[in-house]
Design an enzyme around this catalytic site. Sequence first.
Site, PDB file in Angstrom:
ATOM      1  N   ASN A 333      -4.216   9.232  -8.794  1.00 44.84           N
ATOM      2  CA  ASN A 333      -5.272   8.246  -8.548  1.00 44.84           C
ATOM      3  C   ASN A 333      -6.613   8.746  -9.106  1.00 44.84           C
ATOM      4  OD1 ASN A 333      -6.276   5.807  -7.717  1.00 44.84           O
ATOM      5  ND2 ASN A 333      -6.113   6.215  -5.526  1.00 44.84           N
ATOM      6  N   HIS A 369      -9.217   2.622   2.637  1.00 47.44           N
ATOM      7  CA  HIS A 369      -7.784   2.340   2.632  1.00 47.44           C
ATOM      8  C   HIS A 369      -7.380   1.396   3.761  1.00 47.44           C
ATOM      9  CE1 HIS A 369      -7.218   5.737  -0.187  1.00 47.44           C
ATOM     10  NE2 HIS A 369      -6.094   5.124  -0.475  1.00 47.44           N
TER      11      HIS A 369
END
Length: 482
Positions: A333, A369
């Site tokens: 990521n 998240h």
Amino acid sequence: MASEALGGAGAAAEPMGGLRLGLDRLASSLGASEQALRLIASIFLGYPLALLYRHYLFYSDSYLIHLFHAFTGLSIAYFNFGHQFYHSLLCVVLQFLILRLMGRTVTAVLTTFCVQMAYLLAGYYYTATGTYDIKWTMPHCVLTLKMIGLAIDYYDGGKDQSSLTAEQQKYAIRGVPSLLEVAGFAYFYGAFLVGPQFSMNHYRKLVQGQLTDAPGKVPNSAVPALKRLGLGLAYLVVYTVLSPHITDDYLLSEDYESRPFWLRCVYMLLWGKFVLYKYVTCWLVTEGVCILTGLGFNGFGEDGRAKWDACANMKVWLFETNPRFTGTIASFNINTNAWVARYFFKRLKFLGNKELSQALSLLFLALWHGLHSGYLMCFQMEFLIVIVEKQAASLIQDSPALSRLAAVTALQPVFYLIQQTIHWLFMGYSMTAFCLFTWDKWLKVYRSVYFLGHVFFLSLLFTLPYLHRALVPQKEKLKRME
């Protein structure tokens, strides 16, 4: 967000009932959910769209390119989420109004951060379930970072260049973006659903036809794009074959709990490695789309060859071979981590405390998240592990005896195997909380392995400083101070 990709069944998209029925049947035959199949189809759809862009629009007028990106992105959003695509559209329009009405001010930046994060967190709150769901909040978390980054870059564009760092000068926006340009930037089909992150200035270079290794022609990026696509497909095959056998649910089963302790740890290790493959798949495939359009162009290397890693979200070789947690962080990521470093961590420099800035950055990532406790636990473990890993590396480097031992060639394969075992066992331990979401689930699994990760790293956190004093001679400490 990308972490919801390829997960369970989410809210069904509403349009095209006949197509929905066909997709539902196909998904059932493949053992996947309809929403997962829509997501995968949408990601792969980027390739024909990229070919269309290359052949007909690469050097077209800017407004046509923005219109193409906005229309295709909105269509993909509608295909996946039905009328709920309005959430992203509303936030894009709101962002444009903030930029125009508040200008290049701190107020605009703070308003953007509060509005975009509040909208995302509200979405998480009202749509939350106990499983992975593919719903409108998945691409919206990608959009949230884009809009916050846009506001900060626009603010930097109003400053004197001499007051900016070299990095800030690179990303600072000098012109005033139009609504169509902001929409094209937000809905670019190669990154709308699962990323990667890229700046408005980089997008502008694409629209202006600058992102090519052959000026005046479309980029020679087909082969690099196909390589990333092929690698993504390989990971997809591995994930598809193994997913029925390595599941999150097994961690919660009585059968798992009844297994010997060592076997529970082995399963956690294998699961921790495997569970990341769904993210790797998505990012490699979307990177290929970005490369094909030219967005992945990153100048030329010292050897004169074109580099296509501007949108790389994975360093696959590093991810598969590096035995350290920091290596995984550096290879996984990538663009999101770079975004957090650029727009959050480095902006907290005024605190004068690197560890505090890192902790706040990880807290932001956890909230970004989602609202589940598992995210907080996962990033808390990351913070702890990174600190301990740095202490251990410092001890080995500073201690002559440990340095000589680590340099023994015959022992290096053994050390590597031990490092990788520790690495992926505790990566799986951390990911357990991330993937199981709620405290009752991840706490059950942690109890079954006797909180091994916490015991191991907290013990090292308090004992390594004493080992450093015992194993590092005073003269070595004085050399370091000099």
